[in-house]
Design an enzyme around this catalytic site. Sequence first.
Site, mmCIF file in Angstrom:
data_model
loop_
_atom_site.group_PDB
_atom_site.id
_atom_site.type_symbol
_atom_site.label_atom_id
_atom_site.label_comp_id
_atom_site.label_asym_id
_atom_site.label_seq_id
_atom_site.Cartn_x
_atom_site.Cartn_y
_atom_site.Cartn_z
ATOM 1 N N MET A 187 0.379 -0.779 -0.232
ATOM 2 C CA MET A 187 -0.199 0.159 0.100
ATOM 3 C C MET A 187 1.175 1.290 0.028
ATOM 4 S SD MET A 187 -2.586 -1.131 2.990
ATOM 5 C CE MET A 187 -3.460 0.825 2.323
ATOM 6 N N GLY A 212 1.960 3.839 -4.545
ATOM 7 C CA GLY A 212 1.396 4.944 -6.117
ATOM 8 C C GLY A 212 0.922 3.357 -7.452
ATOM 9 N N LYS A 213 0.738 2.342 -6.488
ATOM 10 C CA LYS A 213 0.177 1.908 -7.416
ATOM 11 C C LYS A 213 -1.071 2.281 -8.253
ATOM 12 C CE LYS A 213 -2.575 -1.760 -5.301
ATOM 13 N NZ LYS A 213 -3.394 -1.214 -5.589
ATOM 14 N N SER A 214 -2.227 2.660 -7.955
ATOM 15 C CA SER A 214 -3.544 2.740 -8.449
ATOM 16 C C SER A 214 -3.418 4.023 -9.746
ATOM 17 C CB SER A 214 -4.599 3.196 -7.770
ATOM 18 O OG SER A 214 -4.949 2.234 -7.151
ATOM 19 N N ASP A 271 -7.505 -3.071 -11.583
ATOM 20 C CA ASP A 271 -6.921 -2.647 -10.392
ATOM 21 C C ASP A 271 -6.598 -3.289 -9.228
ATOM 22 O OD1 ASP A 271 -5.135 -1.255 -9.123
ATOM 23 O OD2 ASP A 271 -6.560 0.622 -8.526
ATOM 24 N N GLU A 272 -7.079 -3.635 -8.280
ATOM 25 C CA GLU A 272 -7.364 -3.999 -7.476
ATOM 26 C C GLU A 272 -7.498 -5.360 -7.570
ATOM 27 O OE1 GLU A 272 -6.616 -2.411 -4.313
ATOM 28 O OE2 GLU A 272 -7.284 -1.084 -4.920
ATOM 29 N N ALA A 273 -6.531 -6.356 -8.388
ATOM 30 C CA ALA A 273 -6.699 -7.658 -8.516
ATOM 31 C C ALA A 273 -6.365 -8.314 -7.874
ATOM 32 C CB ALA A 273 -5.333 -7.868 -9.355
ATOM 33 N N GLN A 274 -5.779 -8.500 -6.597
ATOM 34 C CA GLN A 274 -5.624 -9.236 -5.185
ATOM 35 C C GLN A 274 -6.799 -9.769 -4.974
ATOM 36 O OE1 GLN A 274 -4.955 -6.059 -4.862
ATOM 37 N NE2 GLN A 274 -6.083 -5.098 -3.022
#
Length: 209
Positions: free
Chosen positions: A20, A23-25, A93-96
Amino acid sequence: MNLGEAAFAVAQLHYRHAAMNSGKSTMVLQYRHTYAACGRRGLLMTRLDRAGTGIVSSRIGLAADALEIGADTDLTDLVLQRPEPRVDHVIVDEAQFLSPEQVDQLATLVDDHNIDVFTFGLLSDFRGLQFPGSARLVVLADVVEALQVYPMCWCGQPARMNARVVSGEMVRDGDTVVLGDTGADVGYVVLCRRHHCAGQPFAPLAAAA
């Protein structure tokens, strides 16, 4: 193989992961912009984004509309049955939070329909355990990469672990998914492995003089 087949670009399944606050998103939105600028037709999706309303949003204020993936959504059908012209890539996004079956459906888009798929997510939850979706992506993805932007633990070391803090104390149980940005009593911090294992989410207070 004929010349036409040799020139045919082979699609790939990508998985890029980070802790977290890395800067992933923001990178997801940059991918979307870059590919659109090249004239490629893409589809942006998210699963349980912090906004919770089918929007990919970053903490620096960037946002874009996205298709919200439900727990039972068939991603192969979702992409192939859209009325618009065929897309050549999908960004998730949020592929987890995907199920292993949904990851398999993304792989089908790549292998059977030559659609590039770029997924972004967390590798592990606040307990230090892999999400089922992340575990399946690590197995299936053609490209698995850690984003080279590491937030810092309070000790100054790169932080690769996510921790949940409730009323100032680090916890290791509870629901895996908490929707939206959290309030004053529940929050998240990123820690190095040492301090995640030790359960120390914050720097020790200096001894009183």
